[in-house]
Design a protein around this motif. Sequence first.
Motif, PDB file in Angstrom:
ATOM      1  N   ALA A   8      93.071  14.647  30.752  1.00 37.73           N
ATOM      2  CA  ALA A   8      92.171  13.938  29.826  1.00 37.73           C
ATOM      3  C   ALA A   8      92.989  13.139  28.813  1.00 37.73           C
ATOM      4  CB  ALA A   8      91.277  14.945  29.116  1.00 37.73           C
ATOM      5  N   ALA A   9      94.199  13.644  28.501  1.00 42.70           N
ATOM      6  CA  ALA A   9      95.072  12.942  27.551  1.00 42.70           C
ATOM      7  C   ALA A   9      95.923  11.876  28.257  1.00 42.70           C
ATOM      8  CB  ALA A   9      95.964  13.950  26.840  1.00 42.70           C
ATOM      9  N   GLY A  10      95.665  11.664  29.544  1.00 43.22           N
ATOM     10  CA  GLY A  10      96.356  10.600  30.277  1.00 43.22           C
ATOM     11  C   GLY A  10      97.750  10.967  30.764  1.00 43.22           C
ATOM     12  N   LYS A  11      98.043  12.282  30.827  1.00 38.90           N
ATOM     13  CA  LYS A  11      99.389  12.693  31.257  1.00 38.90           C
ATOM     14  C   LYS A  11      99.413  13.037  32.735  1.00 38.90           C
ATOM     15  CE  LYS A  11     101.619  13.810  27.164  1.00 38.90           C
ATOM     16  NZ  LYS A  11     102.483  14.728  26.462  1.00 38.90           N
ATOM     17  N   GLY A  67     115.219  19.130  45.551  1.00 37.77           N
ATOM     18  CA  GLY A  67     114.589  17.888  46.016  1.00 37.77           C
ATOM     19  C   GLY A  67     113.227  17.697  45.363  1.00 37.77           C
ATOM     20  N   THR A  68     112.492  18.807  45.183  1.00 43.19           N
ATOM     21  CA  THR A  68     111.165  18.722  44.562  1.00 43.19           C
ATOM     22  C   THR A  68     111.282  18.352  43.079  1.00 43.19           C
ATOM     23  OG1 THR A  68     110.365  20.365  46.126  1.00 43.19           O
ATOM     24  CG2 THR A  68     109.016  19.993  44.169  1.00 43.19           C
ATOM     25  N   LEU A  69     112.270  18.912  42.388  1.00 40.48           N
ATOM     26  CA  LEU A  69     112.463  18.544  40.975  1.00 40.48           C
ATOM     27  C   LEU A  69     112.748  17.044  40.863  1.00 40.48           C
ATOM     28  CD1 LEU A  69     114.608  21.557  39.687  1.00 40.48           C
ATOM     29  CD2 LEU A  69     112.181  21.132  39.265  1.00 40.48           C
ATOM     30  N   ARG A  70     113.571  16.529  41.777  1.00 40.71           N
ATOM     31  CA  ARG A  70     113.851  15.082  41.776  1.00 40.71           C
ATOM     32  C   ARG A  70     112.580  14.287  42.081  1.00 40.71           C
ATOM     33  NH1 ARG A  70     119.063  12.732  42.298  1.00 40.71           N
ATOM     34  NH2 ARG A  70     120.589  14.300  41.735  1.00 40.71           N
ATOM     35  N   GLN A  71     111.763  14.799  43.019  1.00 35.68           N
ATOM     36  CA  GLN A  71     110.538  14.086  43.383  1.00 35.68           C
ATOM     37  C   GLN A  71     109.598  13.984  42.180  1.00 35.68           C
ATOM     38  OE1 GLN A  71     110.362  12.684  46.485  1.00 35.68           O
ATOM     39  NE2 GLN A  71     108.611  11.575  45.596  1.00 35.68           N
ATOM     40  N   CYS A  72     109.586  15.021  41.333  1.00 36.75           N
ATOM     41  CA  CYS A  72     108.762  14.973  40.115  1.00 36.75           C
ATOM     42  C   CYS A  72     109.187  13.785  39.246  1.00 36.75           C
ATOM     43  CB  CYS A  72     108.901  16.266  39.312  1.00 36.75           C
ATOM     44  SG  CYS A  72     108.040  17.660  40.053  1.00 36.75           S
ATOM     45  N   ASP A  73     110.492  13.537  39.165  1.00 36.24           N
ATOM     46  CA  ASP A  73     110.980  12.381  38.395  1.00 36.24           C
ATOM     47  C   ASP A  73     110.544  11.079  39.051  1.00 36.24           C
ATOM     48  OD1 ASP A  73     112.182  13.981  36.576  1.00 36.24           O
ATOM     49  OD2 ASP A  73     114.232  13.654  37.269  1.00 36.24           O
ATOM     50  N   THR A  74     110.763  11.001  40.365  1.00 36.09           N
ATOM     51  CA  THR A  74     110.399   9.777  41.090  1.00 36.09           C
ATOM     52  C   THR A  74     108.912   9.468  40.893  1.00 36.09           C
ATOM     53  OG1 THR A  74     112.008  10.424  42.748  1.00 36.09           O
ATOM     54  CG2 THR A  74     110.475   8.686  43.387  1.00 36.09           C
ATOM     55  N   ASP A  75     108.080  10.509  40.887  1.00 35.99           N
ATOM     56  CA  ASP A  75     106.635  10.324  40.764  1.00 35.99           C
ATOM     57  C   ASP A  75     106.178  10.213  39.303  1.00 35.99           C
ATOM     58  OD1 ASP A  75     106.644  10.543  43.507  1.00 35.99           O
ATOM     59  OD2 ASP A  75     105.977  12.621  43.552  1.00 35.99           O
ATOM     60  N   GLY A  76     107.132  10.285  38.374  1.00 35.15           N
ATOM     61  CA  GLY A  76     106.794  10.081  36.951  1.00 35.15           C
ATOM     62  C   GLY A  76     105.994  11.212  36.322  1.00 35.15           C
ATOM     63  N   GLU A  81     104.912  14.055  33.920  1.00 32.25           N
ATOM     64  CA  GLU A  81     105.234  14.271  32.498  1.00 32.25           C
ATOM     65  C   GLU A  81     105.093  15.722  32.075  1.00 32.25           C
ATOM     66  OE1 GLU A  81     103.511  10.559  30.199  1.00 32.25           O
ATOM     67  OE2 GLU A  81     102.369  10.978  32.032  1.00 32.25           O
ATOM     68  N   GLU A  82     104.140  16.443  32.681  1.00 38.21           N
ATOM     69  CA  GLU A  82     103.940  17.859  32.375  1.00 38.21           C
ATOM     70  C   GLU A  82     104.020  18.612  33.699  1.00 38.21           C
ATOM     71  OE1 GLU A  82     103.707  19.166  29.423  1.00 38.21           O
ATOM     72  OE2 GLU A  82     103.425  17.326  28.242  1.00 38.21           O
ATOM     73  N   ILE A  83     104.958  19.568  33.776  1.00 35.80           N
ATOM     74  CA  ILE A  83     105.175  20.260  35.055  1.00 35.80           C
ATOM     75  C   ILE A  83     105.043  21.764  34.858  1.00 35.80           C
ATOM     76  CG2 ILE A  83     106.815  20.635  36.951  1.00 35.80           C
ATOM     77  CD1 ILE A  83     108.184  17.963  35.898  1.00 35.80           C
ATOM     78  N   PHE A  84     104.153  22.381  35.598  1.00 34.19           N
ATOM     79  CA  PHE A  84     104.033  23.837  35.607  1.00 34.19           C
ATOM     80  C   PHE A  84     104.715  24.357  36.861  1.00 34.19           C
ATOM     81  CE2 PHE A  84     100.322  22.401  33.221  1.00 34.19           C
ATOM     82  CZ  PHE A  84     100.402  23.197  32.090  1.00 34.19           C
ATOM     83  N   THR A  85     105.308  25.537  36.767  1.00 35.19           N
ATOM     84  CA  THR A  85     105.804  26.178  37.987  1.00 35.19           C
ATOM     85  C   THR A  85     105.351  27.628  38.019  1.00 35.19           C
ATOM     86  OG1 THR A  85     107.703  26.742  39.373  1.00 35.19           O
ATOM     87  CG2 THR A  85     108.079  26.739  36.997  1.00 35.19           C
TER      88      THR A  85
END
Length: 373
Positions: free
Chosen positions: A268-271, A310-319, A321-325
Amino acid sequence: MTRILRAYPDELEIQSVREGIALAGQILKEGGLVAFPTETVYGLGANALDADACRRIYAAKGRPSDNPLIVHIADIADLERAAVRIPASARMLAEKFWPGPLTMILHRNADIPDATTGSLPTVAVRFPSHPTAMAMIRAGGGLIAAPSANRSGRPSPTKAAHCIEDLDGRVDMIIDGGEVGIGLESSIIDLTEDVPVLLRPGYVTVPMLRAVLGDVEVDQAILGSDARPKAPGMKYRHYAPRGQMVMVEGDEHAVAAYINERAGAFSAAGKKTAVLCAAQSAGWYDREHLRVYCLGSREDPEQIAANLFGTLRQCDTDGMEEIFTESFSVGDLSGAIMNRLEKACGHRKIRIPEDGIIDDTGRSERNEDSIGE
Ligand code: AMP
Ligand code: MG
């Protein structure tokens, strides 16, 4: 200019590949830098006896110079060119785990320059099992200093494309040997103390080491205390994606419900919001508000380890902003996987207790953690 050489393990006999490996060896002997595959992650190699070449590694990575490099060998006889006063324990471990994903800290041979060891009196040595790595190390003179082939602070590379992303134009050659097998860096054990000490968890686990050595201690810093780590590199905040990352622990359904609720608010906050999860829970997440990255089945920890960086890098590539694991305490590799994940989160953790009242203060980021590996 950075040359790209394709040299998968099953291609090493091809004439053009042999010539490519010979060229890599020449580049190394002349003081250049070559990124190469190993069974753990990709490394960035230089001649370990050449102080200027090793300084170039730090410059190419943007790595702090107090963080020593691992010397890679491809012939057991070269161990004595790197280390002196080699204890029986090292011979026993070499017999059992080399070539393979284990690094030993030993007393340094004076021929190894300060630039390689960060001026420590000790040296880290590993004999990797990847055929392409072995061929390149031999071609380059037998002693190749190498940290992971990422820009400092980024997740370690598990395929050549990651090295190209970080190092194209900054190194002389990148050898593409395909995807690595393990995907987490080597276990590091210090054999210079009375009792061996594990400094970094990896594929070779404490029970495996104890089966050979008897007594093995674990550096308190790995276990989550605020003690200063004995491997200088372990104090740095690395593996971190650019987004803000946090681990959520507790009953798996409660974890998914909490993440879905928070994701709704972030969205909702656009993240752009993501979750790293296991195959078992991938179906529980709200895909309208969350990008779901599945690391693999909880039944298959090796797959989770192989996919993590590779997944952590993919999070960067996909932009993202907030990541839960989710938490991944899965089998023998738990220690190694959780060590990397907790670092990626800057030690931020939310525990969902059984009574459902959430304490999300977590642990604050360690003061000394700074970008650097
Ligand atoms: P990397 O190759 O990028 O995984 O980094 C090498 C790791 O080995 C870092 O965490 C270093 O701090 C550690 N290391 C290298 N040499 C030594 C040493 N002589 N004593 C303790 N740790 C070391
Ligand atoms: Mg590294």
